[in-house]
Design a protein around this motif. Structure first.
Motif, PDB file in Angstrom:
ATOM      1  N   ASP A   1       8.342   0.206  12.713  1.00 32.86           N
ATOM      2  CA  ASP A   1       6.954  -0.044  13.118  1.00 32.86           C
ATOM      3  C   ASP A   1       6.031   0.993  12.485  1.00 32.86           C
ATOM      4  O   ASP A   1       5.001   0.663  11.908  1.00 32.86           O
ATOM      5  N   LEU A   2       6.432   2.267  12.617  1.00 30.42           N
ATOM      6  CA  LEU A   2       5.540   3.352  12.205  1.00 30.42           C
ATOM      7  C   LEU A   2       5.197   3.273  10.714  1.00 30.42           C
ATOM      8  O   LEU A   2       4.027   3.406  10.327  1.00 30.42           O
ATOM      9  N   LEU A   3       6.195   3.038   9.880  1.00 32.42           N
ATOM     10  CA  LEU A   3       5.928   3.042   8.434  1.00 32.42           C
ATOM     11  C   LEU A   3       5.009   1.886   8.040  1.00 32.42           C
ATOM     12  O   LEU A   3       4.132   2.042   7.195  1.00 32.42           O
ATOM     13  N   VAL A   4       5.177   0.744   8.713  1.00 31.82           N
ATOM     14  CA  VAL A   4       4.276  -0.392   8.448  1.00 31.82           C
ATOM     15  C   VAL A   4       2.858  -0.010   8.875  1.00 31.82           C
ATOM     16  O   VAL A   4       1.888  -0.238   8.150  1.00 31.82           O
ATOM     17  N   ASP A   5       2.737   0.597  10.047  1.00 35.02           N
ATOM     18  CA  ASP A   5       1.405   0.994  10.545  1.00 35.02           C
ATOM     19  C   ASP A   5       0.734   2.000   9.613  1.00 35.02           C
ATOM     20  O   ASP A   5      -0.470   1.935   9.376  1.00 35.02           O
TER      21      ASP A   5
ATOM     22  N   MET B   1       0.827  -1.208   0.000  1.00 38.63           N
ATOM     23  CA  MET B   1       0.000   0.000   0.000  1.00 38.63           C
ATOM     24  C   MET B   1       0.862   1.259   0.000  1.00 38.63           C
ATOM     25  O   MET B   1       1.933   1.271   0.592  1.00 38.63           O
ATOM     26  N   LEU B   2       0.354   2.313  -0.630  1.00 38.10           N
ATOM     27  CA  LEU B   2       1.121   3.559  -0.668  1.00 38.10           C
ATOM     28  C   LEU B   2       0.798   4.414   0.554  1.00 38.10           C
ATOM     29  O   LEU B   2      -0.290   4.324   1.122  1.00 38.10           O
ATOM     30  N   LEU B   3       1.759   5.261   0.904  1.00 36.63           N
ATOM     31  CA  LEU B   3       1.516   6.189   2.013  1.00 36.63           C
ATOM     32  C   LEU B   3       0.660   7.357   1.527  1.00 36.63           C
ATOM     33  O   LEU B   3       0.750   7.757   0.360  1.00 36.63           O
ATOM     34  N   ASN B   4      -0.137   7.912   2.428  1.00 37.21           N
ATOM     35  CA  ASN B   4      -0.827   9.183   2.127  1.00 37.21           C
ATOM     36  C   ASN B   4       0.213  10.279   1.976  1.00 37.21           C
ATOM     37  O   ASN B   4       1.366  10.100   2.369  1.00 37.21           O
ATOM     38  N   ASP B   5      -0.206  11.447   1.518  1.00 38.42           N
ATOM     39  CA  ASP B   5       0.694  12.602   1.556  1.00 38.42           C
ATOM     40  C   ASP B   5       0.927  12.979   3.017  1.00 38.42           C
ATOM     41  O   ASP B   5      -0.037  13.157   3.763  1.00 38.42           O
ATOM     42  N   ILE B   6       2.207  13.061   3.394  1.00 32.61           N
ATOM     43  CA  ILE B   6       2.532  13.364   4.795  1.00 32.61           C
ATOM     44  C   ILE B   6       3.595  14.455   4.808  1.00 32.61           C
ATOM     45  O   ILE B   6       4.534  14.412   4.013  1.00 32.61           O
TER      46      ILE B   6
ATOM     47  N   THR C   1      -0.236   0.197   6.279  1.00 36.41           N
ATOM     48  CA  THR C   1      -1.360  -0.742   6.414  1.00 36.41           C
ATOM     49  C   THR C   1      -2.599  -0.063   7.001  1.00 36.41           C
ATOM     50  O   THR C   1      -3.577  -0.723   7.295  1.00 36.41           O
ATOM     51  N   ARG C   2      -2.503   1.273   7.173  1.00 35.85           N
ATOM     52  CA  ARG C   2      -3.632   2.071   7.689  1.00 35.85           C
ATOM     53  C   ARG C   2      -4.030   1.688   9.118  1.00 35.85           C
ATOM     54  O   ARG C   2      -5.161   1.900   9.512  1.00 35.85           O
ATOM     55  N   ARG C   3      -3.093   1.089   9.873  1.00 37.66           N
ATOM     56  CA  ARG C   3      -3.390   0.866  11.287  1.00 37.66           C
ATOM     57  C   ARG C   3      -3.504   2.217  12.000  1.00 37.66           C
ATOM     58  O   ARG C   3      -4.220   2.389  12.962  1.00 37.66           O
ATOM     59  N   CYS C   4      -2.696   3.181  11.512  1.00 36.56           N
ATOM     60  CA  CYS C   4      -2.843   4.546  12.001  1.00 36.56           C
ATOM     61  C   CYS C   4      -2.653   5.489  10.814  1.00 36.56           C
ATOM     62  O   CYS C   4      -2.190   5.075   9.748  1.00 36.56           O
TER      63      CYS C   4
END
Ligand SMILES: Cc1cc2nc3c(=O)[nH]c(=O)nc-3n(C[C@H](O)[C@H](O)[C@H](O)COP(=O)(O)OP(=O)(O)OC[C@H]3O[C@@H](n4cnc5c(N)ncnc54)[C@H](O)[C@@H]3O)c2cc1C
Length: 293
Positions: free
Chosen positions: A36-40, A1-6, A43-46
């Motif tokens: 951890d953070l990048l995986v979360d 999955m791709l990251l949102n714009d951050i 995967t939209r965990r956060c």
């Protein structure tokens, strides 16, 4: 999955990091190694619009020895700990926790601060650090405080840390003579497998092999690393032998609060806790009487 714009903010000082965390609250996340953070985030965990990286703050890296304790900077990685001679000599229980943690590429990025602040119930470092009586330092622009690690966790991925506080270091007191500690995890695969259950134990024994202090902490079988106080208390005053460790193992199974998930049922985890408790106490005892903590 791709990251949102951050929006990515790279802090070069603690003050900068804390101010940014406050300014963008509650929509900001601190990042250290990012394992951890990048995986979360992916995967939209956060989700978040602001990531504040502390990775360039050199003062947060490395080991310092003082009179009474070892200070481990929050950005010290699992590999740094594994490669440090003084950790092997004085804190072999910490080596137990990092030697099989993930694969080398992850260990090179994974920080001790992230392992603790992430508060994932299966994290490998918290249980051993709890039985070693460690505490964490939290710094923000409003001040600094020291929190015993056993009081730090409040639930899965939840801690007492405030939004603008940065975990700066972990303080681990030097153990007294005839003290030993060990960590025994059980994972489904050697690398990249989170602990299904784990136990850390520490023992202080006298010259007659009588237990003067004992701490047992259960990992991955409760919402937080669970210091099993009754298990430790019941060992005090007893002869340190396999019979005592067996009774402690039985008691540990009773106090565990495991859940069932894809990695194992609650009953399976409870059985594991018994076996791991006996093994952890056995190893801690060997270290206590063998010289190295
Ligand atoms: C493939 C893989 C395998 C893994 N295997 C294991 C394993 O075997 N055992 C294990 O325990 N873990 C494992 N992990 C999890 C992870 O690598 C570790 O928990 C690691 O130590 C996290 O550190 P980090 O620096 O990458 O944290 P980050 O991902 O940067 O941050 C994690 C969390 O902690 C917060 N945070 C980080 N640093 C600080 C700080 N100084 N102050 C305040 N908050 C902070 C962040 O905001 C975030 O919420 C694995 C991860 C992956 C991707």
């Amino acid at each position: 999955m791709l990251l949102n714009d951050i929006e990515f903010h790279e802090a070069s000082t603690l003050r900068e990091a804390s101010e940014w965390m406050g300014r963008y609250a509650p929509d900001a996340r601190l990042m250290a190694g990012g394992t951890d953070l990048l995986v979360d985030l992916k995967t939209r965990r956060c989700s978040t619009n602001h990531v504040v990286s502390i990775n360039r703050i050199a003062a947060l890296r490395g080991l310092t020895t003082t009179n009474g304790s070892l200070r481990i900077g929050a950005l010290t990685t699992a590999s740094d700990l594994h490669n440090a001679t003084m950790i092997w000599e004085r804190f072999p229980g910490i080596v137990d926790a990092v030697k099989d943690m993930a694969v080398l590429q992850i260990r090179n990025m994974a920080t001790i601060g992230g392992n603790i602040a992430g508060a994932v119930p299966s994290g490998d470092l918290p249980p051993i650090l709890v039985v070693l009586n460690a505490s964490v330092m939290l710094w923000s622009v409003s001040g600094e405080r020291q929190v015993p690690l056993e009081d730090f966790f409040t639930g899965p991925r939840q801690t007492v840390r405030k939004q603008d506080e940065i975990l700066t270091e972990i303080r681990v007191p030097y153990p007294p003579p005839r003290f030993g500690a060990a960590y025994v995890p059980f994972a489904l695969r050697e690398a990249n497998g989170c602990a299904v259950a784990s136990v850390a134990a520490s023992l202080l024994v006298d010259e007659k092999n009588v237990i003067r202090d004992a701490r047992v902490c259960l990992g991955a079988v409760a919402p937080v690393p669970k210091l099993a106080k009754t298990v430790g208390a019941a060992l005090v005053g007893k002869l340190a032998d396999e019979a005592a460790f067996g009774r402690a193992a039985k008691e540990a199974k009773e106090v565990a609060l495991p859940i069932s998930d894809v990695r194992g049922s609650a009953n399976y985890r409870r059985e594991l806790i018994g076996i791991l408790t006996q093994r952890a106490l056995h190893s801690a005892h060997k270290r206590a009487v063998g010289g190295a903590q």
